[in-house]
Design a protein around this motif. Structure first.
Motif, PDB file in Angstrom:
ATOM      1  N   SER A  23       3.600  -1.303   3.920  1.00  8.41           N
ATOM      2  CA  SER A  23       3.442   0.109   3.556  1.00  8.41           C
ATOM      3  C   SER A  23       4.701   0.877   3.941  1.00  8.41           C
ATOM      4  N   TYR A  38     -10.248  -5.006  -4.995  1.00  8.96           N
ATOM      5  CA  TYR A  38      -8.916  -5.276  -4.454  1.00  8.96           C
ATOM      6  C   TYR A  38      -8.889  -5.111  -2.932  1.00  8.96           C
ATOM      7  N   GLU A  39     -10.035  -5.271  -2.290  1.00 11.03           N
ATOM      8  CA  GLU A  39     -10.148  -5.028  -0.852  1.00 11.03           C
ATOM      9  C   GLU A  39      -9.552  -6.138  -0.005  1.00 11.03           C
ATOM     10  N   CYS A  92      -5.242   3.986  -4.782  1.00  8.19           N
ATOM     11  CA  CYS A  92      -5.660   3.919  -3.390  1.00  8.19           C
ATOM     12  C   CYS A  92      -5.617   5.312  -2.775  1.00  8.19           C
ATOM     13  N   ASP A  93      -6.384   5.478  -1.702  1.00  8.50           N
ATOM     14  CA  ASP A  93      -6.398   6.743  -0.956  1.00  8.50           C
ATOM     15  C   ASP A  93      -6.719   6.414   0.494  1.00  8.50           C
ATOM     16  N   ILE A  94      -5.712   6.400   1.341  1.00  8.78           N
ATOM     17  CA  ILE A  94      -5.857   5.964   2.719  1.00  8.78           C
ATOM     18  C   ILE A  94      -6.737   6.891   3.547  1.00  8.78           C
ATOM     19  N   ALA A 143      -0.543  -0.810  -4.807  1.00 11.54           N
ATOM     20  CA  ALA A 143      -1.514   0.278  -4.800  1.00 11.54           C
ATOM     21  C   ALA A 143      -0.823   1.593  -4.474  1.00 11.54           C
ATOM     22  N   ASN A 161     -13.265   3.773   2.015  1.00  8.70           N
ATOM     23  CA  ASN A 161     -12.958   2.666   1.107  1.00  8.70           C
ATOM     24  C   ASN A 161     -11.617   2.999   0.462  1.00  8.70           C
ATOM     25  N   PRO A 162     -10.520   2.551   1.084  1.00  5.86           N
ATOM     26  CA  PRO A 162      -9.209   3.105   0.740  1.00  5.86           C
ATOM     27  C   PRO A 162      -8.523   2.506  -0.476  1.00  5.86           C
ATOM     28  N   ILE A 163      -9.197   1.576  -1.182  1.00  2.72           N
ATOM     29  CA  ILE A 163      -8.546   0.959  -2.330  1.00  2.72           C
ATOM     30  C   ILE A 163      -9.578   0.698  -3.411  1.00  2.72           C
ATOM     31  N   GLU A 164      -9.117   0.661  -4.632  1.00  3.03           N
ATOM     32  CA  GLU A 164      -9.975   0.444  -5.784  1.00  3.03           C
ATOM     33  C   GLU A 164     -10.834  -0.806  -5.595  1.00  3.03           C
ATOM     34  N   TYR A 207       0.844  -1.189   0.000  1.00  2.04           N
ATOM     35  CA  TYR A 207       0.000   0.000   0.000  1.00  2.04           C
ATOM     36  C   TYR A 207       0.884   1.245   0.000  1.00  2.04           C
TER      37      TYR A 207
END
Length: 272
Positions: free
Chosen positions: A164, A155-156, A143-145, A79, A149-152, A57
């Protein structure tokens, strides 16, 4: 809530960053590679796990941190928030002509950490490892933490291992935001899974924000104290937390690649 502004990263030059940070192998790069290698072996060999799935991530534009992963993983997802990073990494995954060459990192892992020293065997092993990593990549995604919903979508996970590096710290301006980001990342991890974090510690402990530049563009990163970081992990349900520090001034190659505001690199492994 700290909001990542997309235009802050529109100017991020992924290839300039990769050239500055990853053009050669050094003791600075050996620190996380050793840590990740040991973490994978303890999780997979120690617990006899195979076919695991792994998420990196905040991967940036490079695949090098997961050089050890193809020995154990059947699925890997990279991601990142910046499109320039995912575009650059996808070029490597697709083996696009002219993409950056990271052979020196694969050589270090296979030769120095895995003990393959025969030159003929080594060359074949390096080539195969890169091909193996490319073959198990499920996706290179957005992704956007800072989002719930932090990932496309698709792909969860959940994942056996989430790694990370220098991601959580650039997406937060205070410890509450940092903890919220850890909570979101934890949702992507299986119960009993392993979280691996690579981050930095500031020289001035009273100043918890450091700055760094890439291609003359300035970015910021939050540097919580080790005590605060441990507390965040414990509050988010982590245990068996192992944390190590490597001083920048005592690590060959680090001072040339890190902000002068950084005192040490930290490597953290925790179980959920």
């Amino acid at each position: 809530m700290a909001e990542l502004e997309k235009n802050d990263y529109d100017s991020f030059d992924a290839l300039a960053y990769a050239d500055k940070k990853y053009s050669s192998m050094s003791e600075w790069m050996a620190v996380p590679l050793k840590g990740i290698h040991g973490a994978f072996e303890s999780y997979c060999i120690g617990e006899k796990k195979t076919g695991i799935n792994v998420l990196e991530y905040g991967c940036g534009p490079v695949p090098v941190y997961l050089c050890s992963a193809p020995r154990f993983a059947s699925e890997i997802v990279f991601a990142d928030f910046a499109k320039s990073n995912t575009d650059a990494l996808q070029r490597w995954v697709s083996d696009t002509p002219g993409c950056p060459d990271y052979t020196h990192f694969f050589q270090y892992v296979i030769k120095d950490l895995e003990g393959c020293t025969d030159q003929a065997t080594l060359a074949t092993a390096i080539s195969k490892r890169q091909a193996d990593l490319r073959s198990v990549v499920k996706g290179v995604v957005f992704c956007d933490i800072t989002q719930d919903n932090p990932i496309e979508s698709g792909y969860e996970g959940p994942y056996d291992i989430v790694y990370s590096s220098l991601c959580l710290c650039v997406a937060a301006t205070n410890i509450k935001e940092y903890s919220d980001n850890v909570k979101r990342l934890t949702k992507l991890l299986k119960p009993g899974g392993m979280l691996i974090i690579n981050d930095v510690e500031a020289r001035d402990l009273s100043k918890n924000i450091i700055t760094y530049t890439v291609n003359n563009n300035k970015f910021e990163a939050l540097c919580p104290t080790s005590e605060a970081l441990r507390q965040v992990l414990e509050e988010n349900g982590y245990h068996d937390i192992k944390m190590s520090r490597n001083l920048i001034d005592e690590t060959e190659g680090a001072a040339q690649r890190m902000s002068p505001e950084v005192l040490a690199m930290r490597f953290i492994v925790a179980r959920h």
